[in-house]
Design a protein around this motif. Structure first.
Motif, PDB file in Angstrom:
ATOM      1  N   HIS A 113     111.923 -40.865  15.254  1.00  0.00           N
ATOM      2  CA  HIS A 113     112.331 -39.928  16.723  1.00  0.00           C
ATOM      3  C   HIS A 113     113.373 -39.080  16.669  1.00  0.00           C
ATOM      4  O   HIS A 113     113.369 -37.770  17.050  1.00  0.00           O
ATOM      5  CB  HIS A 113     112.692 -41.065  17.615  1.00  0.00           C
ATOM      6  CG  HIS A 113     113.000 -40.436  19.025  1.00  0.00           C
ATOM      7  ND1 HIS A 113     112.011 -40.122  19.865  1.00  0.00           N
ATOM      8  CD2 HIS A 113     114.153 -40.268  19.622  1.00  0.00           C
ATOM      9  CE1 HIS A 113     112.524 -39.738  20.913  1.00  0.00           C
ATOM     10  NE2 HIS A 113     113.792 -39.931  20.880  1.00  0.00           N
ATOM     11  N   ASP A 170     125.055 -41.098  32.760  1.00  0.00           N
ATOM     12  CA  ASP A 170     123.956 -42.303  33.534  1.00  0.00           C
ATOM     13  C   ASP A 170     125.123 -43.169  34.044  1.00  0.00           C
ATOM     14  O   ASP A 170     124.997 -43.656  35.281  1.00  0.00           O
ATOM     15  CB  ASP A 170     122.980 -42.896  32.734  1.00  0.00           C
ATOM     16  CG  ASP A 170     122.083 -41.750  32.200  1.00  0.00           C
ATOM     17  OD1 ASP A 170     122.035 -40.638  32.863  1.00  0.00           O
ATOM     18  OD2 ASP A 170     121.294 -41.805  31.065  1.00  0.00           O
ATOM     19  N   GLU A 205     125.606 -32.716  36.490  1.00  0.00           N
ATOM     20  CA  GLU A 205     125.873 -31.253  36.400  1.00  0.00           C
ATOM     21  C   GLU A 205     125.714 -30.333  37.674  1.00  0.00           C
ATOM     22  O   GLU A 205     126.582 -29.376  37.831  1.00  0.00           O
ATOM     23  CB  GLU A 205     124.583 -30.596  35.349  1.00  0.00           C
ATOM     24  CG  GLU A 205     125.086 -29.261  35.229  1.00  0.00           C
ATOM     25  CD  GLU A 205     124.140 -28.623  33.849  1.00  0.00           C
ATOM     26  OE1 GLU A 205     122.933 -29.596  33.350  1.00  0.00           O
ATOM     27  OE2 GLU A 205     124.420 -27.884  33.265  1.00  0.00           O
ATOM     28  N   GLY A 262     118.894 -33.309  21.830  1.00  0.00           N
ATOM     29  CA  GLY A 262     118.570 -34.506  22.716  1.00  0.00           C
ATOM     30  C   GLY A 262     118.942 -34.099  24.187  1.00  0.00           C
ATOM     31  O   GLY A 262     119.384 -32.716  24.634  1.00  0.00           O
ATOM     32  N   ASN A 315     122.653 -29.625  29.023  1.00  0.00           N
ATOM     33  CA  ASN A 315     123.808 -29.297  30.135  1.00  0.00           C
ATOM     34  C   ASN A 315     124.547 -27.788  29.753  1.00  0.00           C
ATOM     35  O   ASN A 315     124.928 -27.693  28.479  1.00  0.00           O
ATOM     36  CB  ASN A 315     124.736 -30.594  29.925  1.00  0.00           C
ATOM     37  CG  ASN A 315     125.869 -30.437  30.695  1.00  0.00           C
ATOM     38  OD1 ASN A 315     126.977 -29.435  30.545  1.00  0.00           O
ATOM     39  ND2 ASN A 315     126.130 -31.179  31.907  1.00  0.00           N
ATOM     40  N   SER A 357     114.576 -30.063  25.504  1.00  0.00           N
ATOM     41  CA  SER A 357     115.850 -31.025  24.941  1.00  0.00           C
ATOM     42  C   SER A 357     115.651 -32.372  25.232  1.00  0.00           C
ATOM     43  O   SER A 357     115.927 -33.349  24.742  1.00  0.00           O
ATOM     44  CB  SER A 357     116.823 -30.517  25.786  1.00  0.00           C
ATOM     45  OG  SER A 357     116.690 -30.659  27.080  1.00  0.00           O
TER      46      SER A 357
HETATM   47  O1  KG4 Z   1     116.660 -37.124  24.950  1.00  0.00           O
HETATM   48  P1  KG4 Z   1     116.523 -37.777  26.208  1.00  0.00           P
HETATM   49  O2  KG4 Z   1     115.459 -37.172  27.024  1.00  0.00           O
HETATM   50  O3  KG4 Z   1     116.113 -39.338  25.953  1.00  0.00           O
HETATM   51  C1  KG4 Z   1     116.528 -40.207  25.111  1.00  0.00           C
HETATM   52  O4  KG4 Z   1     115.995 -39.916  23.909  1.00  0.00           O
HETATM   53  O5  KG4 Z   1     117.828 -40.721  25.338  1.00  0.00           O
HETATM   54  O6  KG4 Z   1     117.792 -37.885  27.000  1.00  0.00           O
HETATM   55  C2  KG4 Z   1     117.885 -38.526  28.347  1.00  0.00           C
HETATM   56  C3  KG4 Z   1     119.541 -38.464  28.517  1.00  0.00           C
HETATM   57  C4  KG4 Z   1     119.869 -39.172  29.744  1.00  0.00           C
HETATM   58  O7  KG4 Z   1     121.030 -39.779  29.607  1.00  0.00           O
HETATM   59  C5  KG4 Z   1     120.198 -38.112  30.881  1.00  0.00           C
HETATM   60  O8  KG4 Z   1     121.309 -38.422  31.785  1.00  0.00           O
HETATM   61  C6  KG4 Z   1     120.763 -36.829  29.941  1.00  0.00           C
HETATM   62  O9  KG4 Z   1     120.039 -36.997  28.735  1.00  0.00           O
HETATM   63  N1  KG4 Z   1     120.524 -35.538  30.467  1.00  0.00           N
HETATM   64  C7  KG4 Z   1     121.865 -34.775  30.653  1.00  0.00           C
HETATM   65  C8  KG4 Z   1     121.224 -33.566  31.446  1.00  0.00           C
HETATM   66  N2  KG4 Z   1     119.750 -33.656  31.191  1.00  0.00           N
HETATM   67  C9  KG4 Z   1     119.512 -34.873  30.796  1.00  0.00           C
HETATM   68  N3  KG4 Z   1     123.184 -35.173  30.698  1.00  0.00           N
HETATM   69  C10 KG4 Z   1     123.882 -34.221  31.229  1.00  0.00           C
HETATM   70  N4  KG4 Z   1     123.394 -32.817  31.462  1.00  0.00           N
HETATM   71  C11 KG4 Z   1     122.127 -32.777  31.919  1.00  0.00           C
HETATM   72  N5  KG4 Z   1     121.829 -31.532  32.343  1.00  0.00           N
END
Ligand code: KG4
Ligand code: ZN
Length: 355
Positions: free
Chosen positions: A111, A168, A185, A274, A279, A305
């Motif tokens: 992944h 989160d 954000e 990721g 952000n 992302s």
């Molecule tokens: O990569 P992802 O979709 O899933 C994993 O593999 O974990 O990441 C999800 C994470 C969540 O914790 C979410 O709150 C965070 O990415 N996230 C952000 C933003 N968009 C998603 N954190 C901060 N600012 C953002 N705009």
């Protein structure tokens, strides 16, 4: 006849399928997010996720069969590790079935290798090696130095929560729904820092720790709960969470770049990927840092992302071109260090067989 890779991603809470040609162009793509299902529980419920993947992937594959001819698929690439085991089993099981039935190559994908490749979706000229990545998602927070495709060294990682989890969990403390990162954000715009909240671990190491910061936010909110309804106060908390986390990522990134420069010599490309790489404050901070070091910043478009199957497909195409096929006895694994991919390729892959 076309040559396409079919990629399936279901390691967490997104059911995703992508078909990609060998020039990295997307031929089919569909994602079904499970966010609304897990939202009411405040986080991903593994059992619910596996059952939903089974249901949603079937719907997507039925739809895919309308436009993509199975004859054009040369290999199937499911995410096999790391992640929630039920989701991984679903993608791997479906993929093995297709490979067995139709005599396709089987190319299981890590992944995180997918996330690293998210910057190359739709492109033919890929970010060159060596490069350094800061991978920031809900499940991971680590610096990965890539000598070449498939050869990785983790030079720093979180010792507790990932930065996505920090967003989160802090968000949950102030009443925001999962995933709170994007909401924080939005609310953080034009806010000011609250000094009393403090900072995440600032020790001079490339490892991260966010659990102390999460507790600081919780303690501060518990002391000031009656003020949470004040929009200015709420905005300032969100601003503080975002700016302190961004600042910390920036501080550690400078340490990591210095470390790599000293150990391996200068490199030209830094990758931020990721879910958290969506952000804008964090992107701007990284842009400034890369400018200081005269390094190019690469980050995926917003859409890629987050978890998706196109990034898994890019890794699938690259492995296909290298002949990294696997036999069908590979088992999914919920934990798998990306550094161990080298020995994985040597022992399990490169058997150039699907049967
Ligand atoms: O990569 P992802 O979709 O899933 C994993 O593999 O974990 O990441 C999800 C994470 C969540 O914790 C979410 O709150 C965070 O990415 N996230 C952000 C933003 N968009 C998603 N954190 C901060 N600012 C953002 N705009
Ligand atoms: Zn991910």
């Amino acid at each position: 006849m076309n040559k396409y890779i079919l990629a399936i991603e279901s390691s967490c809470d997104d059911s995703c399928v992508c078909v990609m040609d060998l020039e990295y162009n997307i031929k089919y793509e569909k994602n079904i997010s499970q966010i609304d299902l897990h939202n009411e529980y405040g986080g991903v419920v593994p059992e619910l996720a596996s059952r939903s993947h089974l249901q949603y992937l079937q719907i997507i594959l039925k739809d895919l069969a309308k436009t993509i001819d199975i004859k054009d698929i040369v290999a199937v690439s499911p995410t096999f590790a790391p992640g929630l085991i039920g989701g991984l089993l679903t993608a791997v099981g479906i993929s093995k079935g297709i490979c067995q039935m139709h005599g396709k190559k089987f190319i299981p994908i890590h992944h995180l290798q997918g996330h690293l490749e998210s910057i190359n979706i739709g492109k033919n000229d890929h970010t060159p090696y060596p490069n350094l990545t800061l991978l920031v998602s809900g499940g991971h927070c680590q610096f990965i130095y890539a000598k070449t495709f498939g050869e990785y060294e983790i030079i720093g990682k979180t010792i507790d929560d990932s930065v996505g989890e920090a967003f989160d969990k802090c968000g949950k403390t102030i009443g925001l729904r999962y995933p709170a990162g994007p909401e924080i954000e939005k609310h953080a715009i034009n806010g000011e820092n609250i000094d009393e909240i403090g900072r995440p671990m600032t020790e001079k190491t490339m490892n991260f720790s966010f659990s102390g910061f999460k507790t600081n936010v919780l303690n501060f909110v518990n002391k000031n709960r009656e003020k949470l309804n004040d929009p200015i106060f709420f905005k300032n908390i969100c601003h503080t969470i975002q700016s302190r986390l961004s600042e910390n990522l920036g501080y550690k990134t400078r340490l990591a770049i210095d470390f790599v420069n000293k150990k391996y010599g200068k490199f030209d490309n830094f990758i931020l990927c990721g879910g958290v790489s969506a952000n804008q404050t964090i992107i701007k901070n990284m842009q400034n840092i890369c400018q200081d070091y005269d390094i190019k910043l690469n980050h995926p478009p917003l859409k890629y992302s987050m978890d998706n199957a196109a990034m898994i497909a890019v890794a699938g195409v690259k492995n296909f071109k290298l002949g990294n096929y696997s036999n069908l006895d590979i088992a999914p694994q919920n934990r798998f260090n990306i550094q161990d991919l080298v020995s994985f390729y040597q022992t399990s892959i490169n058997q150039k067989s699907t049967k």
